[in-house]
Write an enzyme that holds these catalytic residues in place. Structure first.
Site, PDB file in Angstrom:
ATOM      1  CE1 TYR A 111      -4.522   1.044   1.013  1.00  0.00           C
ATOM      2  CE2 TYR A 111      -3.199   3.003   1.275  1.00  0.00           C
ATOM      3  CZ  TYR A 111      -4.429   2.404   1.129  1.00  0.00           C
ATOM      4  OH  TYR A 111      -5.558   3.173   1.105  1.00  0.00           O
TER       5      TYR A 111
ATOM      6  CE1 TYR B 102      -5.208   0.692 -12.020  1.00  0.00           C
ATOM      7  CE2 TYR B 102      -4.751   0.118  -9.736  1.00  0.00           C
ATOM      8  CZ  TYR B 102      -5.507  -0.039 -10.881  1.00  0.00           C
ATOM      9  OH  TYR B 102      -6.553  -0.912 -10.878  1.00  0.00           O
TER      10      TYR B 102
END
Lengths: 145, 386
Positions: free
Chosen positions: B282, B330
């Protein structure tokens, strides 16, 4: 009436003695009667040992900067966006517990981790005093100089 | 363990569009992601028995989808929730309680259409612990909490802004290979360092995107998976952990609960760090990656800056990390964890085998690690392809 628009704390029955002490220009923190650690934020039980024997204890209001961030203009929560760069810090009190605060009376760029600080009582409204901190200026008679 | 079934991921997908999607609500995005993930698996809405969600309650999501679940889990620990759900869903399938589980998350984080109640940015009450002991000082949300953690890491270990920038640059290189990535134009360390300070020591490019996107993951048993469309990816180890909620209460500002969830996941899977072929860790901020790699044990505490340097985590490097481009380049709607699972499953299935650098060649074993809140809660899952 107040023109202070930033978020204000609202005390609860357990935390009220902390906020009330600040309003009197003092600071007190809970100390565990069993394991002797200082506890902050205030609780109904010691998070280290589970004891309910927490006693309000005056503390020095002195400590050092554990860490900090410098918030750029326009980048904080909405009501802070017009402020100059400001410092949000975690202060570790000499008694060992930590609290979030702001560092005042110094340029943001001059605030460093490890810096010695002392409490300043910031009476932001008639009812609320926030604990802020400022650098401790070594006096000329200090043996360290 | 005898008597337990193998749980497998059999379908993954994003919403139809991700990035800036102002004409779609948060639940609509989740509905699209769900249908797309079920189609990926070759399953139907009526096959779903278990619903796992955060942000929206599982009952809200199930109602919207027309599902009447016999199993649900609304564990909400911020962006790591969906990685935590993956372990919980695997347990529900392994024990035989359900045959098909749906994990779904995401929101209209950028366009802010139909956000779930309590979406980040809303204020806790003045009488909560956060309201009393943090909000009066103007900490700028998650950015400020992670920035304070990063500042202490730099102070103690000499971690540099250049090392953090390497993480942002590597993410952008991976994003350049991913047509669905929001930011694809090349980025240099110099450009990261020249970007404006948001909350020192973080600059603009140390921080994740804010996009509109949802994702969904479908699981079933290995036996059933063998009859489905896609190559099954087994869930072989998982762990979760927390050591605080408020950043002012963190026991050690330079360490996160990956040191709880990581060892549990590795021990359950029975694999070693050097066995991992591809990892999604993450990346709410560049620093989140750095401390997580240390907490998980890929390097020692304080050595994360060296670990991520020199192109190691970039395309072609020997530690392929955040191969979608991550939350930094992204997509990142608000809670990113679901997308770490989606990308790692695709890598382990070999979905990109015709796209040279985009595919981590021969990847068989993957690690997914989510971090939620302000370093408050983590989930770690190890996935395996046969």
């Amino acid at each position: 009436m107040t023109d202070y628009l930033k978020p204000l704390p609202k005390s609860d029955p357990v935390t009220a003695p902390f906020w009330e002490s600040l309003h009197r220009g003092k600071v007190q923190v809970q100390c565990c009667g069993d394991c002797k650690i200082f506890v902050f934020y205030p609780r109904a039980l010691c998070p280290a040992c589970g004891s309910r024997k927490l006693a309000w204890t005056p503390v020095s209001g002195k400590g050092h900067i554990y860490s900090l961030t410098i918030v750029a203009p326009g980048r904080g929560p909405d009501i802070f966006k017009n402020d100059s760069p400001y410092v949000v810090t975690l202060v570790e009190l000499d008694e060992g517990c930590r609290m979030m605060s702001n560092i005042v009376d110094v340029d943001a760029e001059d605030v460093k981790i490890g810096m010695a600080v002392e409490i300043v009582y910031d009476c932001v409204t008639e009812d609320v005093t926030l604990p802020k901190f400022r650098p401790v200026i070594p006096s000329k008679t200090s043996p360290h100089l | 363990m005898s008597g337990l079934r193998d749980a497998t991921v059999v379908g993954v997908a994003e919403s139809d569009k991700i990035g800036v999607v102002p004409d779609k609500s948060s639940l609509q995005l989740q509905g699209e992601a769900t249908l797309n993930a079920l189609a990926d698996a070759g399953l139907k809405l009526s096959d779903v028995e278990g619903v796992f969600s955060a942000g929206f309650r599982p009952t809200e999501v199930a109602e919207y989808l027309g599902i009447q679940p016999r199993y649900f889990d609304g564990t909400h620990v911020g962006g790591s929730s969906f990685v935590v759900h993956l372990g919980h869903a695997a347990e529900a399938i392994a024990s035989g309680r359900i045959d098909v589980a749906l994990i779904v998350g995401g929101e209209s984080g950028r366009s802010r259409v139909g956000l779930p109640a309590g979406f980040s940015g809303s204020h806790s009450s003045a009488q909560s612990m956060e309201g009393q002991f943090e909000n009066p000082y103007g900490l700028p949300g998650a950015i400020g909490g992670y920035a304070m953690a990063c500042a202490r890491h730099m102070h103690l270990y000499g971690t540099t802004s250049e090392q953090l920038a390497e993480i942002a640059v590597a993410a952008r290189q991976w994003a350049g290979l991913n047509p669905r990535a929001y930011k694809r134009e090349p980025l240099t360390v110099g450009e990261v360092l020249a970007s404006p300070i948001i909350s020192w020591p973080f600059r603009k490019f140390d921080c994740c995107l804010v996009t509109d996107a949802a994702g969904a993951v479908v699981l079933t048993s290995l036996d059933r998976a063998r009859d489905l469309k896609k190559k099954p990816v087994r869930v072989i180890g998982w762990g979760e952990g927390s050591d605080h909620q408020l950043i002012s209460q963190i026991p050690d500002l330079t360490s996160g609960p990956g040191r709880i969830s990581g060892p549990d996941a590795f021990a359950m899977a029975g694999v070693r760090h050097e066995d991992i072929d591809v990892a999604q860790v993450y990346d709410s901020f560049t620093y989140t990656v750095l401390t997580s790699l240390e907490d998980l044990g890929f390097c020692k505490k304080g050595e994360g800056g060296d670990f991520v340097s020199g192109g190691r985590i970039a395309p072609g490097g020997d530690f392929p990390l955040n191969t979608s481009g991550g939350g930094l380049s992204y997509t990142h709607p608000g809670m990113f964890g679901i997308f770490t699972i989606i990308e790692n499953v695709r890598q382990l299935r070999g979905d990109f085998v015709n796209q040279s650098l985009r595919q981590v060649a021969g990847a068989k074993l993957g690690l997914v690690h989510g971090t939620g809140g302000k370093l408050s809660a983590t989930g770690t899952v190890i996935l395996a392809a046969d």
